[in-house]
Scaffold this active site. Structure first.
Site, PDB file in Angstrom:
ATOM      1  N   ALA A  48       0.673  -1.028  -0.013  1.00 61.00           N
ATOM      2  CA  ALA A  48       0.212   0.078   0.070  1.00 61.00           C
ATOM      3  C   ALA A  48       0.711   1.304  -0.045  1.00 61.00           C
ATOM      4  CB  ALA A  48      -0.787  -0.001   1.102  1.00 61.00           C
ATOM      5  N   SER A  49       2.157   1.162  -0.086  1.00 60.75           N
ATOM      6  CA  SER A  49       3.165   2.194   0.003  1.00 60.75           C
ATOM      7  C   SER A  49       2.840   3.055   1.268  1.00 60.75           C
ATOM      8  CB  SER A  49       3.142   2.960  -1.156  1.00 60.75           C
ATOM      9  OG  SER A  49       4.248   3.695  -1.187  1.00 60.75           O
TER      10      SER A  49
END
Length: 204
Positions: A48-49
């Site tokens: 999801a960074s």
């Protein structure tokens, strides 16, 4: 993420593409390094960074270790759209391992070399050696994947007083203590700042 990553590797293996799969969680910079270090044609990370958990998904990287450009990503998307679902079934893991189309990688293949590379980039290691043992640091992985490699690099560099935010130490895809695990957002440090004040830390 671990299930999605394994599935990705086995779908690649089913298409005759050898997949190197990390044996456990790694941060994106390690993936970028590994692509170049192992001379891979591409890299994939499931992340999801620094976004909210619903953004968790597939990110593709080129042979230079950089995320694909918009143009290259469009090319991949066009190829995906042309595939039928039955062309994307995963290979059995045992079969993939037996055929040499899947291999697990970790410390021996990547991690030790990655750590050495990071340490080689220090601008003034003499200052770190002199002041590192006394400098107090609070570190938070924000429930992400940096916990082990960051602490390892800090320790090997000579920083002897690193305190980790306990509530945010372990990986958690729900990111329960932050709205988004974004270090550019001051709200991500609502637990780290009081801990730093209590520990007398200079750096978070």
């Amino acid at each position: 993420s671990d299930v999605f990553a394994r599935e990705t590797a086995l779908v690649l293996a089913a298409r005759g593409v050898k997949a190197l799969l990390f044996d456990s969680l790694r941060p994106v910079p390690v993936l970028s390094f590994a692509v170049r270090h192992l001379k891979a044609a591409a890299g994939v990370v499931i992340t999801a960074s620094h976004n909210p958990p619903e953004y968790n998904g597939f990110k593709a990287y080129g042979p230079d270790g950089a995320q694909l450009s918009p143009e290259a990503a469009q090319g991949v998307t066009r190829r995906m759209a042309a595939l039928r679902f039955d062309q994307c079934r995963p290979l059995d893991e045992t079969e993939a391992l037996g055929k040499g189309l899947l291999a697990y990688i970790g410390e021996r293949e990547v991690d030790a070399d990655y750590t050495r590379m990071v340490l080689s980039l220090q601008v003034r290691p003499d200052i770190v050696r002199r002041l590192g043992p006394e400098l107090k640091i609070v570190y938070t992985p924000l429930h992400g994947s940096g916990n082990l490699p960051v602490r390892r690099v800090l320790k090997e560099a000579g920083f002897g007083q690193v305190t980790v935010v306990p509530e945010q130490e372990k990986p958690d895809p729900a990111f329960p203590t932050v709205k988004a695990p974004n270090p550019e957002d001051p709200d991500a440090f609502t637990l780290a700042i009081p801990l730093a004040e209590k520990a007398g830390a200079t750096v978070i």
